[in-house]
Design a protein around this motif. Sequence first.
Motif, PDB file in Angstrom:
ATOM      1  N   TRP A  46      39.280  19.475  48.159  1.00 16.89           N
ATOM      2  CA  TRP A  46      40.419  19.947  47.390  1.00 16.89           C
ATOM      3  C   TRP A  46      41.154  21.015  48.164  1.00 16.89           C
ATOM      4  N   ARG A  47      42.358  21.327  47.688  1.00 24.74           N
ATOM      5  CA  ARG A  47      43.130  22.410  48.296  1.00 24.74           C
ATOM      6  C   ARG A  47      42.590  23.761  47.845  1.00 24.74           C
ATOM      7  N   HIS A  48      43.216  24.797  48.279  1.00 19.86           N
ATOM      8  CA  HIS A  48      42.789  26.148  47.925  1.00 19.86           C
ATOM      9  C   HIS A  48      42.900  26.378  46.425  1.00 19.86           C
ATOM     10  N   VAL A  49      42.001  27.194  45.906  1.00 14.84           N
ATOM     11  CA  VAL A  49      42.033  27.581  44.505  1.00 14.84           C
ATOM     12  C   VAL A  49      42.853  28.868  44.407  1.00 14.84           C
ATOM     13  N   SER A  50      43.964  28.817  43.718  1.00  9.77           N
ATOM     14  CA  SER A  50      44.871  29.977  43.672  1.00  9.77           C
ATOM     15  C   SER A  50      44.266  31.122  42.874  1.00  9.77           C
ATOM     16  N   ARG A  51      44.683  32.330  43.214  1.00  5.87           N
ATOM     17  CA  ARG A  51      44.375  33.580  42.517  1.00  5.87           C
ATOM     18  C   ARG A  51      42.956  34.091  42.768  1.00  5.87           C
ATOM     19  N   VAL A  52      42.065  33.265  43.308  1.00 11.19           N
ATOM     20  CA  VAL A  52      40.699  33.726  43.541  1.00 11.19           C
ATOM     21  C   VAL A  52      40.634  34.470  44.869  1.00 11.19           C
ATOM     22  N   SER A  53      40.199  35.721  44.822  1.00  9.64           N
ATOM     23  CA  SER A  53      40.056  36.511  46.039  1.00  9.64           C
ATOM     24  C   SER A  53      38.597  36.661  46.440  1.00  9.64           C
ATOM     25  N   ARG A  54      37.713  36.737  45.440  1.00  9.78           N
ATOM     26  CA  ARG A  54      36.307  36.970  45.752  1.00  9.78           C
ATOM     27  C   ARG A  54      35.413  36.308  44.717  1.00  9.78           C
ATOM     28  N   MET A  55      34.398  35.599  45.191  1.00  8.77           N
ATOM     29  CA  MET A  55      33.322  35.064  44.361  1.00  8.77           C
ATOM     30  C   MET A  55      32.019  35.335  45.081  1.00  8.77           C
ATOM     31  N   ASP A  56      31.043  35.863  44.371  1.00 10.18           N
ATOM     32  CA  ASP A  56      29.753  36.132  44.986  1.00 10.18           C
ATOM     33  C   ASP A  56      29.008  34.834  45.238  1.00 10.18           C
ATOM     34  N   ALA A  57      28.130  34.837  46.244  1.00  6.68           N
ATOM     35  CA  ALA A  57      27.302  33.669  46.511  1.00  6.68           C
ATOM     36  C   ALA A  57      26.383  33.404  45.324  1.00  6.68           C
TER      37      ALA A  57
END
Length: 412
Positions: A213-224
């Motif tokens: 998929w393309r980039h997920v907008s608005r997401v800057s950080r998600m922890d592992a």
Amino acid sequence: MIDSFPLEISQDILFRLPPKCLIKCTLVCKSWRSLIKNRNFIRTHLSYNNRHGTPLLLLHCITRDSCHTYAYQVFLDEEREERYSLHYDNPTFDEYCKLEFPIVDVEKMCNPCFRVVGTCNGLVCLADDLGADGNIFVICNPSIRKLVTLPEPNVRMKSNVRYNVSIGFGFDANTNDYKVVRLVTLLYDHLGDPEKRTVAEVYSLAAGSWRSWRHVSRVSRMDACTPQAFVNGTLHWQAVCETKGASYHFILTFDLGSELFSEIMMPEIFKPSPSNQQLQLSASGDGKSIALFWRVYGLYMDDRLLDIWVMKEYGVPESWTKLTTLWAVGPEQSLLPKALCFRKTGEVVLELVDEDVCHYFWLFTCPGHGLYSIDPVSTEFKYLGISGYKYYTIESYEESLVLLDMDNAVSY
């Protein structure tokens, strides 16, 4: 004798049997084998079990001499004791049975054991990402000992690129398909630019392949290894959006039917402060909405707490309601509750973590802890009889025959 009954009566009898008994029934005769492996029978048996089956909880726990934890990740050495078991979701938390999970060639894995990503309709999704990010994923049904090993994902990073990976697993009722969603968050690109990006890919069990998929907008950080919550056909993860001069927590959602990303706002009280807080999503007790556990650790006793929130009306941020606040307990108020999941009764399963022994909140070596159940209204703790482990996950579970009709599912 059952062959002398009309087909409708025979099916009604078989629908009431647990999967292990039905597997034995497939050995009786060809007609039974054909009936039980039929896709319509498997669906109807699952539907009957969802309405009349015994509520169960899947417990996965690990113990070891040393257990290093960072955020949602656990770094393990090779020596460990691992346990999978099913328990009745009742006041006594009695053990229903022990489970055996597939043994994968350790040399191919990045970690000594799997992490349970989630459960759905009797299936369990396992990922090799408990400490380091690996590319081995398994969907298995421990009730009938069948599994499907997923192909390696399409989105893979070079060793010198920093990134986090979060996984989700659920069921698309529109297409009767089970899907795994993999979110890859780049911490820095190859030029060292601090801008962060998240891309997604989806695995379809029916198709047997990944789609990028393309980039997920608005997401800057998600922890592992961010824990997921699967509710109303939608996957949920907690994420952070960072803009110039501001940042905020929100809930990233992915509808498995429409395959569209969206977001749900959290209570306004939550602000990014990774040094002393941890957020975790869960399905609510009735499974119709989402819940949020906000765990805060501070240097002083008054700064150690666990807030339990529930979204009373799914998808409506104004309906966020705080059920209770739990403070550190024990003789020196060092035992801080860590919530694991909601139960169907509305109680919450949690473990007590000794934060004075765990020297840091995000990186620590912890002793074994016990499991408890708490009523958010009365705040009464009940010991569940499980202790001595250093890592726990608990998921709701229902037995099923799913995977029995799939040609690419292998026995273990």
